[in-house]
Enzyme design. Structure first.
Site, PDB file in Angstrom:
ATOM      1  CG  ASN A  10      -1.642   1.259   1.487  1.00  0.00           C
ATOM      2  OD1 ASN A  10      -1.766   2.087   0.587  1.00  0.00           O
ATOM      3  ND2 ASN A  10      -2.143   1.441   2.702  1.00  0.00           N
ATOM      4  CE  LYS A  12       0.098   3.367   4.790  1.00  0.00           C
ATOM      5  NZ  LYS A  12       0.153   3.503   6.231  1.00  0.00           N
ATOM      6  CG  HIS A  93      -5.609   2.224   5.420  1.00  0.00           C
ATOM      7  ND1 HIS A  93      -5.151   3.183   6.293  1.00  0.00           N
ATOM      8  CD2 HIS A  93      -4.613   1.319   5.275  1.00  0.00           C
ATOM      9  CE1 HIS A  93      -3.910   2.854   6.658  1.00  0.00           C
ATOM     10  NE2 HIS A  93      -3.565   1.735   6.049  1.00  0.00           N
ATOM     11  CD  GLU A 164      -3.361  -2.255   7.527  1.00  0.00           C
ATOM     12  OE1 GLU A 164      -2.273  -2.536   7.029  1.00  0.00           O
ATOM     13  OE2 GLU A 164      -3.969  -1.202   7.275  1.00  0.00           O
TER      14      GLU A 164
HETATM   15  P1  PGA Z   1       3.048   0.253   7.558  1.00  0.00           P
HETATM   16  O1  PGA Z   1       1.591   0.533   6.973  1.00  0.00           O
HETATM   17  O2  PGA Z   1       3.522  -1.058   6.980  1.00  0.00           O
HETATM   18  O3  PGA Z   1       3.876   1.418   7.079  1.00  0.00           O
HETATM   19  O4  PGA Z   1       2.935   0.185   9.042  1.00  0.00           O
HETATM   20  C1  PGA Z   1       0.660  -0.514   6.812  1.00  0.00           C
HETATM   21  C2  PGA Z   1      -0.644   0.033   6.294  1.00  0.00           C
HETATM   22  O5  PGA Z   1      -1.064   1.124   6.707  1.00  0.00           O
HETATM   23  O6  PGA Z   1      -1.299  -0.622   5.446  1.00  0.00           O
END
Ligand code: PGA
Length: 252
Positions: A10, A12, A93, A164
Site C-alpha cells: 500500500n 499511500k 483503511h 491492522e
Molecule cells: P506500515 O503501513 O507497513 O507502514 O505500518 C501498513 C498500512 O497502513 O497498510
C-alpha cells in the site's frame, strides 16, 4: 484456509512516475515466487501506468467512492479504478476511517460498489491503542466487521480482510505473536458467523509495521494469510524481502 499467501503493498500518498521502475522490478521478481500472490496499490494517478508496466502482479486502488458516477469532486469510483486497470481496491483503511471520518456503513457501501464493478476487495479493520489497553480489541474489530463486511452474495472469495492495529501502522511496533493469533482466530470466527462456511475461506492479512525481519514470524501465525505492507513496500528491495519470507513459509 485456502489460497497462496497474499502480499500487498500500500503506497499511500507516495509515488510518481519515477517510481514505476520499482513496480517493474517487483513484477520481474514475482516470477521467482510463484507460490506467493503479489500486488501493489499505488496512488490512483499511477494505476494505469503500473498496469501497463506489469505482467504478473496485481494492481489496485487504495479507496473508492460508493457511487458509480456523480457530483463528487475529487473522488474516484470503483468503475473508474477498474477502467484504469485495477483488479482490487483497499477499503476502510484506518487513515480513511480517521482522517476522512469514514463509518462502517461507508466502508460497507464502498466494498459493495467495488464488487459490483468487478474488483476484489481488501477491507481493513483494527483497534486503537486505547481500545486495546481497555481490553476491547476483539470486540471493536468484531463490531467493525459486523458493520462493514459487504452483504453482496457470491463474492466472498474475492474478499480479504486486513487486520491492522492502528497503533502498529507506521510506528515500528507490532503486537505479540499471541495477540496476532488470538485476533486472527477471532476474525475467522466472526467471518464464519457472517458468511457461514464461505467465511472459512476469506483471506485474513496482517498489516502494521511488517518488515523483512518480522515477516516470517507473522506469516507463520495460523490464520495469517498474507500481509498488507505500507512503508516497506516503497522499494522493490524491502518489499521483495517480505515476498521471499512468504515464499518460504512452511518450508522452514
Ligand atoms: P506500515 O503501513 O507497513 O507502514 O505500518 C501498513 C498500512 O497502513 O497498510
Amino acid at each position: 484456509m485456502a489460497g497462496l499467501p497474499y502480499i500487498v503493498g500500500n503506497w499511500k500518498m507516495h509515488g510518481t512516475r519515477a517510481m514505476l521502475g520499482e513496480v517493474r522490478a517487483m513484477d520481474r521478481a514475482a516470477q521467482r515466487f510463484p507460490k506467493v500472490q503479489v500486488a501493489i496499490a499505488p496512488p490512483a494517478t499511477l494505476i494505469y501506468r503500473a498496469r501497463e508496466a506489469v505482467e504478473l502482479i496485481g494492481i489496485g486502488g487504495q479507496d473508492c467512492h460508493a457511487k458509480e458516477t456523480g457530483a463528487f469532486t475529487g473522488d474516484i469510483s470503483a468503475t473508474m479504478l477498474r477502467d484504469a486497470g485495477a483488479d482490487f481496491t483497499i477499503v476502510g483503511h484506518s487513515e480513511r476511517r480517521t482522517i476522512h471520518a469514514e463509518t462502517d456503513a461507508d466502508v460497507k457501501a464502498k466494498a459493495e460498489a467495488a464488487f459490483a464493478a468487478g474488483l476484489a476487495v481488501i477491507l481493513c479493520v483494527g483497534e486503537t491503542e486505547s481500545q486495546r489497553d481497555a481490553g476491547n480489541a476483539e470486540s471493536v474489530v468484531g463490531a467493525q466487521l459486523d458493520g462493514s463486511c459487504p452483504s453482496t452474495e457470491g463474492v466472498v472469495e474475492k474478499l480479504s480482510i486486513a487486520y491492522e492495529p492502528v497503533w502498529a501502522i507506521g510506528t515500528g511496533r507490532v503486537p505479540s505473536i499471541d495477540d496476532v493469533a488470538a485476533m486472527h482466530a477471532s476474525i475467522r470466527a466472526k467471518l464464519v458467523a457472517i458468511y457461514g462456511s464461505a467465511g472459512a475461506d476469506v483471506r485474513i492479512l496482517y498489516g502494521g509495521s511488517v518488515k523483512a525481519d518480522n515477516a516470517s514470524e507473522l506469516l507463520a501465525v495460523p490464520e495469517v494469510g498474507g500481509a498488507l505492507v505500507g512503508g516497506a513496500s516503497l522499494t522493490s528491495e524491502s518489499f521483495l524481502a517480505i515476498v521471499g519470507a512468504a515464499a518460504s513459509r512452511g518450508e522452514a
